[in-house]
Design a protein around this motif. Structure first.
Motif, PDB file in Angstrom:
ATOM      1  N   GLY A 195     -13.365  -3.597 -43.139  1.00  0.00           N
ATOM      2  CA  GLY A 195     -14.086  -4.799 -43.544  1.00  0.00           C
ATOM      3  C   GLY A 195     -14.444  -5.675 -42.360  1.00  0.00           C
ATOM      4  O   GLY A 195     -14.470  -6.909 -42.467  1.00  0.00           O
ATOM      5  N   PRO A 244     -18.550  -8.677 -42.575  1.00  0.00           N
ATOM      6  CA  PRO A 244     -18.563  -9.283 -43.911  1.00  0.00           C
ATOM      7  C   PRO A 244     -19.858  -8.966 -44.656  1.00  0.00           C
ATOM      8  O   PRO A 244     -20.949  -9.043 -44.099  1.00  0.00           O
ATOM      9  CB  PRO A 244     -18.445 -10.785 -43.620  1.00  0.00           C
ATOM     10  CG  PRO A 244     -17.859 -10.871 -42.253  1.00  0.00           C
ATOM     11  CD  PRO A 244     -18.395  -9.684 -41.515  1.00  0.00           C
ATOM     12  N   PHE A 248     -21.473  -9.473 -48.840  1.00  0.00           N
ATOM     13  CA  PHE A 248     -21.218 -10.069 -50.149  1.00  0.00           C
ATOM     14  C   PHE A 248     -22.286  -9.616 -51.132  1.00  0.00           C
ATOM     15  O   PHE A 248     -23.416  -9.331 -50.742  1.00  0.00           O
ATOM     16  CB  PHE A 248     -21.219 -11.600 -50.040  1.00  0.00           C
ATOM     17  CG  PHE A 248     -20.252 -12.130 -49.020  1.00  0.00           C
ATOM     18  CD1 PHE A 248     -18.941 -12.411 -49.366  1.00  0.00           C
ATOM     19  CD2 PHE A 248     -20.656 -12.316 -47.704  1.00  0.00           C
ATOM     20  CE1 PHE A 248     -18.040 -12.877 -48.420  1.00  0.00           C
ATOM     21  CE2 PHE A 248     -19.764 -12.779 -46.746  1.00  0.00           C
ATOM     22  CZ  PHE A 248     -18.450 -13.057 -47.109  1.00  0.00           C
ATOM     23  N   ASP A 286     -25.152 -10.617 -45.920  1.00  0.00           N
ATOM     24  CA  ASP A 286     -24.036 -10.979 -45.042  1.00  0.00           C
ATOM     25  C   ASP A 286     -23.860 -12.498 -45.002  1.00  0.00           C
ATOM     26  O   ASP A 286     -22.911 -12.999 -44.396  1.00  0.00           O
ATOM     27  CB  ASP A 286     -24.254 -10.434 -43.634  1.00  0.00           C
ATOM     28  CG  ASP A 286     -25.496 -11.004 -42.954  1.00  0.00           C
ATOM     29  OD1 ASP A 286     -26.430 -11.426 -43.661  1.00  0.00           O
ATOM     30  OD2 ASP A 286     -25.538 -11.014 -41.706  1.00  0.00           O
ATOM     31  N   PRO A 292     -16.866 -10.430 -52.344  1.00  0.00           N
ATOM     32  CA  PRO A 292     -16.993  -9.672 -51.095  1.00  0.00           C
ATOM     33  C   PRO A 292     -17.202  -8.199 -51.442  1.00  0.00           C
ATOM     34  O   PRO A 292     -16.561  -7.682 -52.370  1.00  0.00           O
ATOM     35  CB  PRO A 292     -15.624  -9.884 -50.415  1.00  0.00           C
ATOM     36  CG  PRO A 292     -15.039 -11.085 -51.070  1.00  0.00           C
ATOM     37  CD  PRO A 292     -15.546 -11.073 -52.487  1.00  0.00           C
ATOM     38  N   LYS A 301     -14.120  -3.369 -48.774  1.00  0.00           N
ATOM     39  CA  LYS A 301     -14.039  -2.541 -47.576  1.00  0.00           C
ATOM     40  C   LYS A 301     -13.669  -1.106 -47.945  1.00  0.00           C
ATOM     41  O   LYS A 301     -12.973  -0.849 -48.931  1.00  0.00           O
ATOM     42  CB  LYS A 301     -13.021  -3.111 -46.594  1.00  0.00           C
ATOM     43  CG  LYS A 301     -11.601  -3.176 -47.123  1.00  0.00           C
ATOM     44  CD  LYS A 301     -10.689  -3.848 -46.104  1.00  0.00           C
ATOM     45  CE  LYS A 301      -9.249  -3.917 -46.615  1.00  0.00           C
ATOM     46  NZ  LYS A 301      -8.367  -4.583 -45.625  1.00  0.00           N
TER      47      LYS A 301
END
Length: 249
Positions: A152, A155, A157, A170, A185, A188
């Motif tokens: 992750g 970032p 979203f 992002d 989010p 990951k």
């Protein structure tokens, strides 16, 4: 980077679905999103791909060690952020020249999945070393391919607006503005495809499920996705030697 997809392109995960913005207003749709993105990111470039998808890209305030890239090859459009660390191996694997950049590598990885398979999707993403997040749209089939690295490190979203558009960026503030609490989010170590939905490439036999996200006051403020390694599933992915088309799974 920003991508907005119509609900006909991808079925949003249940944890992101919402009937309307909390204050009762509408999100404004892709046009409002692109306008907002352009207003807050200097030098932004926006692309509208019919009613199926819209994309916005800017190198404004980017991290020099995690740059954003944008490429288009044939009918495939890819936004990439991060830095792959095994580029020479990937270039050899996909038959690319010395000048190929990270975003071009992602496009060719997707093309391999689409045209030259069958390959396990989880293995293709797992072969990418380094920090990365990317969003790819194939306008020839109205298909999307989204992934984030196992740590992750970049970032990313996603959420849905009141018209059930899938929004990926992002920029968390852009997503929050148009999705309210119905954003999360991007998990990951996972990837998302139009046909296969959300899956873990680290644990391809495990379920990825949505759970409530709680703030410091104990209030539910949205959703997050976790990999439940205790729950196993059939991946439904074709393996080498099968005649199946991976895009149908």
């Amino acid at each position: 980077m920003l991508a907005v997809f119509d609900r006909t392109v991808a079925k949003c995960p249940e944890g992101l679905r919402r009937p309307e913005v909390e204050d009762g207003t509408k999100g404004g749709g892709p046009a409002a999103l692109l306008d907002h993105f352009s207003s807050v990111h200097e030098g932004a470039v926006t692309v509208r791909l019919g009613s199926a998808a819209s994309m916005g890209f800017s190198s404004d305030k980017q991290n020099p060690f995690s740059p954003r890239l944008f490429a288009s090859v044939d009918d495939m459009f890819c936004m990439f952020q991060g830095a792959l660390t095994n580029i020479p191996l990937l270039k050899q694997l996909y038959g690319l020249g010395k000048t190929a950049t990270d975003d071009i590598i992602i496009i060719e990885a997707y093309r391999t999945l689409r045209d030259r398979g069958p390959y396990p999707v989880d293995k293709v993403v797992r072969d990418l070393n380094g920090k990365f997040a990317f969003v790819l749209f194939d306008s020839s089939s109205n298909s999307i391919f989204i992934a984030a690295d196992a740590d992750g490190a970049v970032p990313l979203f996603w959420g849905t607006d009141s018209e059930d558009h899938l929004i990926v960026s992002d920029d968390v503030e852009t997503v929050k503005k148009h999705c309210g609490k119905h954003y999360a989010p991007f998990p990951k170590g996972c990837f998302f495809t139009s046909s296969g939905g959300l899956q873990s490439f680290e644990h391809p036999l495990s379920e990825v499920k949505a759970v409530p996200r709680v703030d410091s006051n104990g209030e539910v403020c949205g959703t997050m996705f976790i990999v439940d390694t205790k729950v196993k599933k059939e991946t439904g992915m074709p393996r080498v030697g099968s005649g199946a088309d991976w895009t149908k799974f």
